[in-house]
Design a protein around this motif. Sequence first.
Motif: not given
Length: 325
Positions: A209-215, A28-30
Amino acid sequence: MNHRIQGIDRPTAPDPRGSGAPERTESKPTASPGVPRTTTPGPARPTPAQWGRTLAAGTVTGTVHLPRPQRTCPHAEAPLAPAGLPRRGTAPRTQPFPVQHLTDAWGGLLLLVDDDSPLHARLSALRTEDHRPGVPVVLDVLDVPPGQAVLPRARLSVTGWAEAILPADQRRVAQTAAAVRPLGALLDVGTTRSVWRLEVADVRVTTAEGVHLVPEEEFTTATPDPLYEDEDGLVTHLEAAHRDALVGWVLDTLPPHEAQRTREVAVVGADRYGLDVLVTVGAGTTVLRASFTTPVRGAGDVAGALCGLFGCPCREDGRRTHESA
C-alpha cells in the motif's frame, strides 16, 4: 490439476547518506503519494506497525548502513562527466553490513555484533572519530516469504543512532533480549560479542500500500506476528495435512468459470489473521485471502483456525500443529 503449496519523540537522525542535515517527517503513518486508497474494508491484515515489529524481532537477518570513510580528495572518486550527464563510478556514501538485530523486553532495538567483525571495527571507529556516543545508522530488514514464491511483502527501515552499552551492563541487556528471543549467540555477550542499542528516530515500513511512517510508540507497543518464525513449517503442514481442504476452499471461493480453469494453488503467506493463497487460473495468477475467524495468538491456536477456515477436523494435538510436518 497440478497442486503446489508451498517511543519517545526525538529529532530525526541525520541521514548518513547525505550532508548530515536532519530531515523532519510527519508523526503519523502516511502512504506514498499516488497510492490508491481502499474505500471498502477488506480482509484483516497485519498493520504497518505489526509488520515493523515482526521484522524487528530478528527472525531474518538485517543490514545496517554506516557512513563510508571519506577519501582525502572526494573529487578523485571519478572524473567529472560532461555537462548535463550524471557522473559514473562514484562510490556509495554508506557501507552495508549484515547484522543480527533483536529487541529487548521493552521493545527497544538492539544490534548483536561480533567483536572481531568489520561491523564492530567500523562502529568503534565512527564513535571515536565523531567523539559522540551515537553513530548514525540505518537498519534495513526485508521480509522473506515462504519459498520466496512472491515479492517481499514488507520492508522495515529504521534510522537512528547506534550507542555502545557499558561493559558492566552487557550481560544484563543480553538477558532481557534472551527473554524475548533466546538466541544461543547471546551467551557470548561479554566475551566475543557485544550488544549495541539502536536509539530510534524514524521508522518506515513499506508494504504493497506504500511507505508508512510509524510513530515510535506504536512501533514499540506492537507485537510480532506469532506465526512468522515458523511460517515455512506451517506452509509445509498445509501441504501435508490440508491439501484437499485448501483446494476445495479455493474452488468454492472462485467464480465457477475461473474454478474450472484453475491449474495451481500455493500458500505464499500466513499471519495471525489468515493465509495468502496464490492461484494460477489459465495463463494468469491471483492471490486469495483466506481469513481466520479470529486472529491466532500462537501456534496452539492454528488447529482451530484451520478447522474453522476449511470446516475440517485437524488431527494434530493443537499445541504445535505444524511441528510434525
